[in-house]
Design a protein around this motif. Structure first.
Motif, PDB file in Angstrom:
ATOM      1  N   ILE A 115       0.842  -1.207   0.000  1.00 14.66           N
ATOM      2  CA  ILE A 115       0.000   0.000   0.000  1.00 14.66           C
ATOM      3  C   ILE A 115       0.876   1.254   0.000  1.00 14.66           C
ATOM      4  CG2 ILE A 115      -1.692   1.305   1.369  1.00 14.66           C
ATOM      5  CD1 ILE A 115      -2.558  -1.627   2.416  1.00 14.66           C
ATOM      6  N   GLU A 119       0.960   4.575  -2.468  1.00 15.66           N
ATOM      7  CA  GLU A 119       0.731   5.860  -1.805  1.00 15.66           C
ATOM      8  C   GLU A 119       1.890   6.818  -2.089  1.00 15.66           C
ATOM      9  OE1 GLU A 119       0.242   5.395   2.431  1.00 15.66           O
ATOM     10  OE2 GLU A 119      -1.032   7.183   2.536  1.00 15.66           O
ATOM     11  N   ALA A 122       1.573   8.291  -5.547  1.00 18.41           N
ATOM     12  CA  ALA A 122       0.473   9.271  -5.574  1.00 18.41           C
ATOM     13  C   ALA A 122       0.888  10.569  -4.895  1.00 18.41           C
ATOM     14  CB  ALA A 122      -0.766   8.679  -4.900  1.00 18.41           C
ATOM     15  N   GLN A 126       2.031  14.664  -7.234  1.00 22.01           N
ATOM     16  CA  GLN A 126       0.917  15.623  -7.284  1.00 22.01           C
ATOM     17  C   GLN A 126       1.249  16.817  -8.169  1.00 22.01           C
ATOM     18  OE1 GLN A 126      -1.592  16.181  -3.987  1.00 22.01           O
ATOM     19  NE2 GLN A 126      -1.184  14.186  -3.084  1.00 22.01           N
ATOM     20  N   THR A 132       1.128  10.190 -12.827  1.00 21.79           N
ATOM     21  CA  THR A 132       0.650   9.321 -11.735  1.00 21.79           C
ATOM     22  C   THR A 132       0.090   8.003 -12.256  1.00 21.79           C
ATOM     23  OG1 THR A 132      -0.048  11.368 -10.650  1.00 21.79           O
ATOM     24  CG2 THR A 132      -0.651   9.314  -9.577  1.00 21.79           C
TER      25      THR A 132
ATOM     26  N   THR B 132      -6.423  11.110 -10.175  1.00 23.09           N
ATOM     27  CA  THR B 132      -5.710   9.854  -9.871  1.00 23.09           C
ATOM     28  C   THR B 132      -5.017   9.904  -8.509  1.00 23.09           C
ATOM     29  OG1 THR B 132      -5.233   9.757 -12.249  1.00 23.09           O
ATOM     30  CG2 THR B 132      -4.207   8.092 -10.852  1.00 23.09           C
ATOM     31  N   ALA B 133      -4.128  10.878  -8.349  1.00 23.95           N
ATOM     32  CA  ALA B 133      -3.340  10.921  -7.111  1.00 23.95           C
ATOM     33  C   ALA B 133      -4.215  11.137  -5.867  1.00 23.95           C
ATOM     34  CB  ALA B 133      -2.254  11.995  -7.208  1.00 23.95           C
ATOM     35  N   ILE B 136      -6.029   7.816  -5.080  1.00 25.74           N
ATOM     36  CA  ILE B 136      -5.146   6.742  -4.606  1.00 25.74           C
ATOM     37  C   ILE B 136      -4.591   7.073  -3.223  1.00 25.74           C
ATOM     38  CG2 ILE B 136      -2.876   5.680  -5.038  1.00 25.74           C
ATOM     39  CD1 ILE B 136      -3.768   5.373  -7.955  1.00 25.74           C
ATOM     40  N   ALA B 137      -4.224   8.319  -2.997  1.00 27.85           N
ATOM     41  CA  ALA B 137      -3.699   8.684  -1.673  1.00 27.85           C
ATOM     42  C   ALA B 137      -4.763   8.486  -0.596  1.00 27.85           C
ATOM     43  CB  ALA B 137      -3.204  10.129  -1.693  1.00 27.85           C
ATOM     44  N   ALA B 140      -5.278   4.699  -0.057  1.00 30.19           N
ATOM     45  CA  ALA B 140      -4.126   4.116   0.637  1.00 30.19           C
ATOM     46  C   ALA B 140      -4.149   4.483   2.114  1.00 30.19           C
ATOM     47  CB  ALA B 140      -2.823   4.586  -0.013  1.00 30.19           C
ATOM     48  N   ASN B 141      -4.505   5.715   2.403  1.00 28.26           N
ATOM     49  CA  ASN B 141      -4.603   6.161   3.785  1.00 28.26           C
ATOM     50  C   ASN B 141      -5.632   5.342   4.568  1.00 28.26           C
ATOM     51  OD1 ASN B 141      -4.034   8.213   5.868  1.00 28.26           O
ATOM     52  ND2 ASN B 141      -6.188   8.745   5.556  1.00 28.26           N
TER      53      ASN B 141
END
Lengths: 288, 288
Positions: A115, A119, A122, A126, A132, B132-133, B136-137, B140-141
């Motif tokens: 994961i 992460e 991503a 930014q 990405t 996207t970012a 996904i962030a 993932a969090n």
């Protein structure tokens, strides 16, 4: 910063996020144990070298891909060492994660590193949002199903193993991912680097089999483990001399296949240098 | 298409990619077994409902987030069922993945689903690269370390468990992720939805504990498993009546906290309806 510094700095930053205040303490310790100290970091160095050869246009994006690839490599080692697979008690001269922290934590460390890999990309892309999705899709392809690490490991559970698919998925795929993401992060064309990626991936597989036959591997697994686990090993199949010959041919093929790019010459030098590092020390002189 | 159709279509597409020609056959079978037939698909429906309430501006992006969240939920069930954790032999009325395919394949199925989740978002947001970012962030969090599912499960290995952090990470985090990604995919502000996400996550935790106390859970685990595994359960702590009361209050809080948005009214109706579905049938009438 040189490649190793960029890699370790990126790994440290990602681990700071993953083990931030509020993380269960054992998990935090085990995550660090899985990642530091590292091995040779061959794959992320390869990723950054390709990015540099292509002009290093977006170093942050390249760094994030390199870190992600190394995290996924570490995750696969943690899961592969577990009792249901290799049941390896040591790794890089230290206890494996499950040996030190138990199976539960080892399973979670692997999941957490997978994961964290995505992460990281991503978070660090930014400012370069067009990179990405291509980076993440390429990395996922290299590690997932049907053609990546997960599939490679799964071939070991099949009654009949497809050796080509097995080696490609288990070893070559992550080299391919490292090369492709390095190119993508610098606006290069990953297609032009595929022959090189395949040759290097195959070379590393031979090198790993050589290590397994004669001594400590880069990843720090004990000698002779493949035969004990009934895994295919090229030295067992074709003998030591022939395996060394194949390794030399693959490295030459990799060198020849470097595409025209700003940093082609220094990249070729790096591969030749890397090839010596790849080989068990006792064999390096005879193969040089 | 309605939400369930969008979710199943997206899950099928992702599984077609993950099990494409060349995939080790057992792995392919086991990946499908882990995902189909599904449970109630509560989290992805919530994601799509929030996206719809915010105007459903980028339905493909919302679908990809919903699918990713459900894949990660499935992955966590596969790994949690393994012998080193719950050692559960059944799931949703069928054999669990490790019971049917062995531990090796179960471990790889979990890994493969985690990877496929991020790959799906990357693949399906190529036309909306600014999403996207952040998607996904956020995902993932919700599932990683230090605050997501992985951390939640890791709290069970600590000598002293932080109950609030445990529940938040193990259950609420993925609800939060579903709500936040639904908002992000439609250009909404995920901050405005956090109170709702927390209330729903907590409500689901209470509902799950109620199911564990009186019978089959949404995820299909047998009754009384928490006590047998020494896990905290709110019904054991405060009793059945008080737990039902808390569930009702949390649902009311969720309804009240829906922010101003184009689809606020129908979203509130959906939560009330969902609350009835969340509850064990034997309790639904007394709590309504």
């Amino acid at each position: 910063m040189d490649f190793p510094d960029r890699i370790e700095t990126g790994m440290q930053r990602t681990l700071r996020y993953a083990t931030a205040n509020g993380c269960p303490p054992l998990l935090a310790k085990a995550l660090r144990h899985a990642v530091f100290p590292g091995g040779a970091r061959i794959r992320p160095r390869l990723c950054l070298a390709v990015a540099a050869a292509c002009g290093d246009r977006e170093p942050l994006a390249a760094d994030s891909a390199a870190v992600a690839i190394e995290l996924l490599h570490c995750a696969s080692l943690v899961h592969d060492d577990m009792p249901c697979f290799d049941n390896a008690m040591t790794r890089r001269g230290a206890p494996s994660v499950h040996a030190q922290f138990g199976e539960e934590i080892a399973l979670l460390v692997g999941d957490g590193l997978i994961i964290a890999a995505f992460e990281t990309v991503a978070r660090e892309t930014q400012q370069t949002p067009l990179l990405t999705a291509p980076l993440i899709a390429t990395i996922a392809n290299a590690v997932g199903s049907p053609y990546g690490l997960v599939a490679g490991q799964a071939w070991e559970s099949e009654p009949e193993i497809n050796i080509t698919a097995y080696h490609r998925a288990k070893t070559a795929s992550l080299f391919s991912g490292a090369v492709s993401t390095g190119a993508i992060a610098s606006g290069g064309n990953p297609q032009e680097w595929l022959v090189l990626a395949d040759a290097l991936g195959a070379a590393y597989q031979v090198a790993d089999d050589l290590y397994d036959a004669v001594g400590q591997s880069e990843a720090g697994k004990p000698a002779g483990q493949d035969s004990r686990n009934g895994k295919p090993n090229i030295v067992v199949s074709i003998g030591l001399e022939a395996a060394l010959g194949r390794l030399k041919r693959l490295v030459a093929e990799a060198v020849d296949s470097v595409p025209d790019c700003p940093g082609a010459e220094s990249f070729r030098a790096m591969i030749r240098n890397e090839a010596t590092r790849l080989m068990p020390k006792t064999l390096a002189t005879s193969a040089a």
